[in-house]
Design a protein around this motif. Sequence first.
Motif, PDB file in Angstrom:
ATOM      1  N   VAL A 130       7.553 -28.027  34.065  1.00 15.90           N
ATOM      2  CA  VAL A 130       8.620 -28.677  33.307  1.00 15.90           C
ATOM      3  C   VAL A 130       8.263 -30.150  33.155  1.00 15.90           C
ATOM      4  O   VAL A 130       7.691 -30.762  34.062  1.00 15.90           O
ATOM      5  CB  VAL A 130       9.988 -28.506  34.015  1.00 15.90           C
ATOM      6  CG1 VAL A 130      10.000 -29.159  35.383  1.00 15.90           C
ATOM      7  CG2 VAL A 130      11.126 -29.029  33.152  1.00 15.90           C
ATOM      8  N   ILE A 149      14.588 -34.843  33.653  1.00 19.50           N
ATOM      9  CA  ILE A 149      13.894 -33.559  33.697  1.00 19.50           C
ATOM     10  C   ILE A 149      14.236 -32.805  32.426  1.00 19.50           C
ATOM     11  O   ILE A 149      15.402 -32.509  32.165  1.00 19.50           O
ATOM     12  CB  ILE A 149      14.320 -32.746  34.939  1.00 19.50           C
ATOM     13  CG1 ILE A 149      14.022 -33.536  36.216  1.00 19.50           C
ATOM     14  CG2 ILE A 149      13.590 -31.400  34.969  1.00 19.50           C
ATOM     15  CD1 ILE A 149      14.662 -32.941  37.446  1.00 19.50           C
ATOM     16  N   THR A 170      14.465 -29.769  30.871  1.00 21.62           N
ATOM     17  CA  THR A 170      14.456 -28.313  31.060  1.00 21.62           C
ATOM     18  C   THR A 170      14.290 -27.565  29.739  1.00 21.62           C
ATOM     19  O   THR A 170      13.952 -26.386  29.741  1.00 21.62           O
ATOM     20  CB  THR A 170      15.753 -27.856  31.752  1.00 21.62           C
ATOM     21  OG1 THR A 170      16.880 -28.345  31.024  1.00 21.62           O
ATOM     22  CG2 THR A 170      15.811 -28.377  33.181  1.00 21.62           C
ATOM     23  N   SER A 171      14.505 -28.269  28.617  1.00 16.28           N
ATOM     24  CA  SER A 171      14.272 -27.640  27.316  1.00 16.28           C
ATOM     25  C   SER A 171      12.780 -27.620  26.974  1.00 16.28           C
ATOM     26  O   SER A 171      12.367 -26.931  26.043  1.00 16.28           O
ATOM     27  CB  SER A 171      15.035 -28.376  26.215  1.00 16.28           C
ATOM     28  OG  SER A 171      14.597 -29.727  26.125  1.00 16.28           O
ATOM     29  N   GLU A 172      11.985 -28.388  27.725  1.00 12.75           N
ATOM     30  CA  GLU A 172      10.538 -28.416  27.510  1.00 12.75           C
ATOM     31  C   GLU A 172       9.858 -27.887  28.764  1.00 12.75           C
ATOM     32  O   GLU A 172       9.384 -28.639  29.609  1.00 12.75           O
ATOM     33  CB  GLU A 172      10.076 -29.831  27.168  1.00 12.75           C
ATOM     34  CG  GLU A 172      10.664 -30.347  25.862  1.00 12.75           C
ATOM     35  CD  GLU A 172      10.085 -31.686  25.446  1.00 12.75           C
ATOM     36  OE1 GLU A 172       8.883 -31.919  25.676  1.00 12.75           O
ATOM     37  OE2 GLU A 172      10.842 -32.499  24.894  1.00 12.75           O
ATOM     38  N   LYS A 173       9.883 -26.589  28.867  1.00 12.73           N
ATOM     39  CA  LYS A 173       9.352 -25.945  30.072  1.00 12.73           C
ATOM     40  C   LYS A 173       8.387 -24.825  29.698  1.00 12.73           C
ATOM     41  O   LYS A 173       8.347 -24.354  28.564  1.00 12.73           O
ATOM     42  CB  LYS A 173      10.495 -25.377  30.909  1.00 12.73           C
ATOM     43  CG  LYS A 173      11.272 -24.257  30.240  1.00 12.73           C
ATOM     44  CD  LYS A 173      12.393 -23.767  31.135  1.00 12.73           C
ATOM     45  CE  LYS A 173      13.157 -22.593  30.524  1.00 12.73           C
ATOM     46  NZ  LYS A 173      13.921 -22.983  29.328  1.00 12.73           N
ATOM     47  N   GLN A 231       7.160 -21.075  31.422  1.00 11.58           N
ATOM     48  CA  GLN A 231       7.370 -20.090  32.483  1.00 11.58           C
ATOM     49  C   GLN A 231       6.608 -18.821  32.112  1.00 11.58           C
ATOM     50  O   GLN A 231       6.882 -18.205  31.081  1.00 11.58           O
ATOM     51  CB  GLN A 231       8.855 -19.791  32.673  1.00 11.58           C
ATOM     52  CG  GLN A 231       9.150 -18.900  33.873  1.00 11.58           C
ATOM     53  CD  GLN A 231      10.636 -18.755  34.129  1.00 11.58           C
ATOM     54  OE1 GLN A 231      11.457 -18.900  33.216  1.00 11.58           O
ATOM     55  NE2 GLN A 231      11.016 -18.475  35.369  1.00 11.58           N
ATOM     56  N   LEU A 282       9.875 -21.659  38.443  1.00 10.23           N
ATOM     57  CA  LEU A 282      10.589 -22.646  37.631  1.00 10.23           C
ATOM     58  C   LEU A 282      11.559 -23.451  38.497  1.00 10.23           C
ATOM     59  O   LEU A 282      11.635 -24.686  38.391  1.00 10.23           O
ATOM     60  CB  LEU A 282      11.328 -21.980  36.478  1.00 10.23           C
ATOM     61  CG  LEU A 282      12.075 -22.939  35.543  1.00 10.23           C
ATOM     62  CD1 LEU A 282      11.120 -23.960  34.925  1.00 10.23           C
ATOM     63  CD2 LEU A 282      12.811 -22.163  34.445  1.00 10.23           C
ATOM     64  N   GLY A 283      12.316 -22.764  39.345  1.00  8.18           N
ATOM     65  CA  GLY A 283      13.242 -23.455  40.230  1.00  8.18           C
ATOM     66  C   GLY A 283      12.521 -24.434  41.145  1.00  8.18           C
ATOM     67  O   GLY A 283      12.994 -25.549  41.381  1.00  8.18           O
ATOM     68  N   ILE A 297      11.371 -27.516  39.157  1.00 12.29           N
ATOM     69  CA  ILE A 297      12.511 -28.410  38.930  1.00 12.29           C
ATOM     70  C   ILE A 297      12.874 -29.148  40.224  1.00 12.29           C
ATOM     71  O   ILE A 297      13.185 -30.344  40.210  1.00 12.29           O
ATOM     72  CB  ILE A 297      13.722 -27.625  38.382  1.00 12.29           C
ATOM     73  CG1 ILE A 297      13.424 -27.132  36.955  1.00 12.29           C
ATOM     74  CG2 ILE A 297      14.988 -28.479  38.398  1.00 12.29           C
ATOM     75  CD1 ILE A 297      14.457 -26.175  36.402  1.00 12.29           C
ATOM     76  N   THR A 298      12.821 -28.439  41.347  1.00  9.91           N
ATOM     77  CA  THR A 298      13.103 -29.067  42.632  1.00  9.91           C
ATOM     78  C   THR A 298      12.121 -30.198  42.928  1.00  9.91           C
ATOM     79  O   THR A 298      12.514 -31.286  43.374  1.00  9.91           O
ATOM     80  CB  THR A 298      13.058 -28.023  43.760  1.00  9.91           C
ATOM     81  OG1 THR A 298      14.101 -27.064  43.563  1.00  9.91           O
ATOM     82  CG2 THR A 298      13.228 -28.669  45.128  1.00  9.91           C
TER      83      THR A 298
END
Length: 203
Positions: free
Chosen positions: A54, A61, A63-66, A68, A184-185, A188-189
Amino acid sequence: MFSKLKKWIQLRNLKDARYRFLFDEYFSNELVAFDCETTGLDPKKDEIISLAAVKIRDNQILTSEKLQLFVKPKGEINIDSIKIHHIRACDVSNGITSEEAALRFLDFLGNRPLVGYYLEFDVALINRIIHPLLGITLPQKMIEVSAIYYDKKIGLIPEGHVDLRLRSILRDLKLPELTQHDALGDAITSALIYLKLTQNQKI
């Protein structure tokens, strides 16, 4: 001097000129947080089964540009790993190859620095895939969030021991622990930890 020599050697060994962009000078304010889930914990033999990344831009952050991806491994998934990430062989039976995943990751990453928690493990797995394909290893700057945390905490702890377990870091930084443990989580973390540690906030 050494970094310039290493870059020159890597460029000379690059098998596919389309990926020369990985070595471009970095002038952006974007970073990429990254994580993998794997068949086990041995970077010399285990495989990636899930990869996520991400973007971080202007202390946000995106999240729309990730990215997975799910990867079908050649071998079996260790039962102990399944207990952690809950990804079974049937969950990735329609996944892409590790080679395709690695190249899609490089396209997403560009020349941005990488952010992660215990990045060395994930990067070793990516390098094991791209080196035979492209003749190089990842040239990006690596930003290890546990190292940033350690540097900020070590002077405050008399006995000199810093708890670098992810859950402990999140608790100390008063950050949420995402309920689902997946690539993904976790990416982001790592991004959350990075932003918390680099915005001049007290910890």
